[in-house]
Design a protein around this motif. Sequence first.
Motif, PDB file in Angstrom:
ATOM      1  N   LEU A 115       5.731  19.411  -2.166  1.00  0.00           N
ATOM      2  CA  LEU A 115       4.482  18.745  -2.529  1.00  0.00           C
ATOM      3  C   LEU A 115       3.642  18.452  -1.285  1.00  0.00           C
ATOM      4  CD1 LEU A 115       3.867  18.069  -5.410  1.00  0.00           C
ATOM      5  CD2 LEU A 115       4.548  15.732  -4.968  1.00  0.00           C
ATOM      6  N   VAL A 167       1.450   6.361   1.184  1.00  0.00           N
ATOM      7  CA  VAL A 167       2.367   7.472   1.395  1.00  0.00           C
ATOM      8  C   VAL A 167       1.815   8.758   0.794  1.00  0.00           C
ATOM      9  CG1 VAL A 167       4.674   8.363   0.945  1.00  0.00           C
ATOM     10  CG2 VAL A 167       4.373   5.981   1.556  1.00  0.00           C
ATOM     11  N   THR A 168       1.194   8.612  -0.351  1.00  0.00           N
ATOM     12  CA  THR A 168       0.567   9.786  -0.964  1.00  0.00           C
ATOM     13  C   THR A 168      -0.322  10.450   0.060  1.00  0.00           C
ATOM     14  OG1 THR A 168       0.270   8.414  -2.905  1.00  0.00           O
ATOM     15  CG2 THR A 168      -0.792  10.558  -2.927  1.00  0.00           C
ATOM     16  N   ILE A 169      -0.921   9.582   0.813  1.00  0.00           N
ATOM     17  CA  ILE A 169      -2.014  10.007   1.641  1.00  0.00           C
ATOM     18  C   ILE A 169      -1.546  10.509   2.991  1.00  0.00           C
ATOM     19  CG2 ILE A 169      -3.993   9.006   2.833  1.00  0.00           C
ATOM     20  CD1 ILE A 169      -3.911   9.634  -0.302  1.00  0.00           C
ATOM     21  N   ALA A 206      -6.239  16.544   6.196  1.00  0.00           N
ATOM     22  CA  ALA A 206      -7.618  16.247   6.574  1.00  0.00           C
ATOM     23  C   ALA A 206      -7.805  16.482   8.058  1.00  0.00           C
ATOM     24  CB  ALA A 206      -7.934  14.807   6.208  1.00  0.00           C
ATOM     25  N   ALA A 237      -1.546  13.908   2.910  1.00  0.00           N
ATOM     26  CA  ALA A 237      -2.908  14.355   2.700  1.00  0.00           C
ATOM     27  C   ALA A 237      -3.718  14.214   3.972  1.00  0.00           C
ATOM     28  CB  ALA A 237      -3.535  13.534   1.591  1.00  0.00           C
ATOM     29  N   LEU A 238      -3.458  13.114   4.689  1.00  0.00           N
ATOM     30  CA  LEU A 238      -4.185  12.853   5.921  1.00  0.00           C
ATOM     31  C   LEU A 238      -3.954  13.977   6.909  1.00  0.00           C
ATOM     32  CD1 LEU A 238      -5.885  10.755   7.402  1.00  0.00           C
ATOM     33  CD2 LEU A 238      -3.783   9.869   8.365  1.00  0.00           C
ATOM     34  N   ASN A 253       9.597  16.866  -2.991  1.00  0.00           N
ATOM     35  CA  ASN A 253       8.572  16.133  -2.252  1.00  0.00           C
ATOM     36  C   ASN A 253       8.124  16.883  -0.999  1.00  0.00           C
ATOM     37  OD1 ASN A 253       8.200  14.037  -3.995  1.00  0.00           O
ATOM     38  ND2 ASN A 253       9.656  12.671  -2.993  1.00  0.00           N
ATOM     39  N   ALA A 307       2.635   3.075  -1.998  1.00  0.00           N
ATOM     40  CA  ALA A 307       2.446   4.212  -2.905  1.00  0.00           C
ATOM     41  C   ALA A 307       1.139   4.925  -2.614  1.00  0.00           C
ATOM     42  CB  ALA A 307       2.497   3.725  -4.341  1.00  0.00           C
ATOM     43  N   ALA A 308       0.085   4.138  -2.431  1.00  0.00           N
ATOM     44  CA  ALA A 308      -1.187   4.777  -2.131  1.00  0.00           C
ATOM     45  C   ALA A 308      -1.129   5.446  -0.774  1.00  0.00           C
ATOM     46  CB  ALA A 308      -2.297   3.750  -2.158  1.00  0.00           C
ATOM     47  N   ARG A 361       0.823  -1.199   0.000  1.00  0.00           N
ATOM     48  CA  ARG A 361       0.000   0.000   0.000  1.00  0.00           C
ATOM     49  C   ARG A 361       0.852   1.241   0.000  1.00  0.00           C
ATOM     50  NH1 ARG A 361      -2.793  -3.464   3.964  1.00  0.00           N
ATOM     51  NH2 ARG A 361      -1.585  -2.493   5.578  1.00  0.00           N
ATOM     52  N   THR A 385       2.255  21.536   0.081  1.00  0.00           N
ATOM     53  CA  THR A 385       1.179  22.030  -0.759  1.00  0.00           C
ATOM     54  C   THR A 385      -0.136  21.327  -0.434  1.00  0.00           C
ATOM     55  OG1 THR A 385       2.753  22.432  -2.510  1.00  0.00           O
ATOM     56  CG2 THR A 385       0.454  22.405  -3.138  1.00  0.00           C
ATOM     57  N   SER A 386      -0.047  19.995  -0.268  1.00  0.00           N
ATOM     58  CA  SER A 386      -1.285  19.261  -0.024  1.00  0.00           C
ATOM     59  C   SER A 386      -1.799  19.488   1.386  1.00  0.00           C
ATOM     60  CB  SER A 386      -1.085  17.776  -0.288  1.00  0.00           C
ATOM     61  OG  SER A 386      -0.181  17.246   0.636  1.00  0.00           O
TER      62      SER A 386
END
Lengths: 436, 337
Positions: A87, A10-12, A19, A15-16, A84, A7-8, A5, A90-91
């Motif tokens: 990035l 870490v992206t998050i 949130a 992002a989390l 990174n 890649a999915a 998981r 930014t998110s």
Amino acid sequence: MRKARAAAAVTIVSALAAAVTGCGGGSSEGGSNESPKTLTYWASNQGPSIEADKKILTPELAKFEKQTGIKVKLEVVPWSDLLNRILAATSSGKGPDVLNIGNTWSASLQATGALLPWDTKNFDAIGGRDRFVDSAVASAGAEGKDPSAVPLYSLAYALYYNKAMFKDAGITKPPATWDELVADGKKISKDGKWGLATEGGNLSNNIHQVFVLGKQHGADFFDKDGKPTFTSDGAVAAVKQYVDFMAKDKIIAPGNAEYAQNQSLQDFSKGKTAMVLWQAAASTFASQGMKPEDWGVAPVPVPSGVPGTGAQTNSMVAGINIAVFNNTKNIDGAKKFVKFMTSDAEQTLLNKTYGSVPPVKAAQSDPAFNASDVKVLKDTLATSAAPLPQVANESQFETTVGTAVKGLWADAAAGKPVTTESVKAALTKAQQQMTP
Amino acid sequence: MTATVTPSSGHQAGAVEKTDNGGARGRRFLPRIPDRIRQGGLPYLLLLPAVVLELLIHIIPMVIGIWVSFRQLTQFFIRNWGNSPSAGFDNYKVAIDFDAPIGQALLHSFLVTCAFTVLSVGLSWLLGVSAAIMLQENFRGRSVLRTIFLVPYALPVYAAVITWAFMFQHDNGVINHVLHDQLGLTDKPSFWLIGNNSFIALVIVSLWKSWPFAFLMLMAALQNIPRDLYEAASIDGAGIWQQIRKITLPSLRPVNQVLVLVLFLWTFNDFNTPYVLFGKSAPEAADLISIHIYQSSFVTWNFGSGSAMSVLLLLFLLLVTAVYLFITSRGRKGSDV
């Protein structure tokens, strides 16, 4: 499974954080003035080490605090992490107030909307757009839009050559055209010595070189609408010409195909290679034990022998820009800080230290920037450098085309033929992998 | 929190008295938990932190990851990612369209990863089991050998792999120095970090990294096989190969089942080895799926498509794991009878 998981996930993770804190997005107008007494600054690693950068910048930040009463918290971020980190910031909306960015990222970062646009009003707050060299401002964002950053340290490519090796081979002056370069290279390339060096595994370096050769062949890699045109005849010819230095002309050592950590500069310092195309290499050569009189600098060759614009372009506009994060809580302070960093005095001092060229015109008159090597860079920047395509998917371009060129180097090193067809096939594949 | 200090009327008075009389002094600061809950709910209460952390660290990110795979999340929307436009199944369609370049590249990297995993896990197991059996006998220097074998497992991955990267270098690497300069096995120095050989380099480093784990697990498992089984077998005239086949391997079966599954999952998703060896962009022959997805997400900034690819990968791994567990558990029942 954990990493399945990755890649999915870490992206998050970043992002989390957003949130949880309820952030993400804001007004496009830029930050507020909630905390006018402090600033956070992410500086990119410019000097030989992070510690060295801290040592160089800290007294300047103290100067700024004395002038304005604003305390600047400094963090020097290594290049490999910087994009990174930006990035993630930014998110999440939780970033520094002011930061350095590589100028080739300008358009990509501009597209995120995370950076304060430098319109006339903002430029006026730091003394006006006219203070800066045109080509440097052009590399700070997409054409027709307000730049997303302000040029801070400018750089350009030059041809560095080993004087003793040239003399031994009976060469009296550095090459001005590619034909001369190949001829000189062939004279030198024997007995374990090589004419030219490259960094075949370094995607960005590949891009910088083929972009310039592309200009010389009348190709831009993107059309006016920002659509990739990697397979145009000019682009194919440019890539082939570059890889042919190894495949056909045999003036680059095959081992260079896997270089990605500036090993080509070590080879140069050790006298294994006579020429290298680089940006501001002086301090690296010095740190590797070369004396300034051991090497010379000349403009990168062009077809006519006289660098200029268009087909005589001989460098991309390289450099570092300074940007303000849109979410800053100290917008006025941030602008003051940019003004301070781009002031004539600071520009002279910092660019002198880092061996770069000031993008501020007034600072360029300092004698330090008229020494032989920096003068070549300065003139190149002013007359014959062009910014990389300022398109939002510039980083995709670097990956896909950079990887294609890397693969062609591998072919050349293994002795496989590099033909117009094989170059075109590699570039076709790169272009197909670009997602809109 | 201080509520417990005030003695309350009612059926809990006894409990308060007890704390005041002070076996455990601190206890009176804790909220009073009714016996009913203390007996029935305590296990759940103790599990709660783990559940919360599991949610935060695994489940929620995974759910968001799945959500992202249905969004058109590129640099244009990263700042306000919650409002990125929906992509429907587009990201998945692009990923599995094997006639188009992106799908083709994904399929290629999937196949490379499968070949890499089978080779690396197979060889790790073989090496692990051979070494474990050899070191069963007591001889001088056995403990030294055991320690040496475990070194790769103890080293930090980054440091170890970067050392390998140096060794694989074309011009200055020790591997070419030995193969070419000293032994003369190759006509000219080979490239290991670019071109087709990169696959071999990748398998070698992965094998070096993961076989000690197999060795460690199998060595522990071997300790549990009663020695008299072997003695009895050898009295009956069984040779060393027969002993290995009839006693050792069947006894190792339960450990092997777990070991192979774990190694498979680790190897299939290995990110560190290719990233440190090859950087952001691996040669085509060694383009492992983990790097491929990383590139889609973080280098080319297409998070939606990268997430879709990782969800597909997750589904594949779940499927393989389920099939594997089903087959092995059935096999176990059969052998038990």
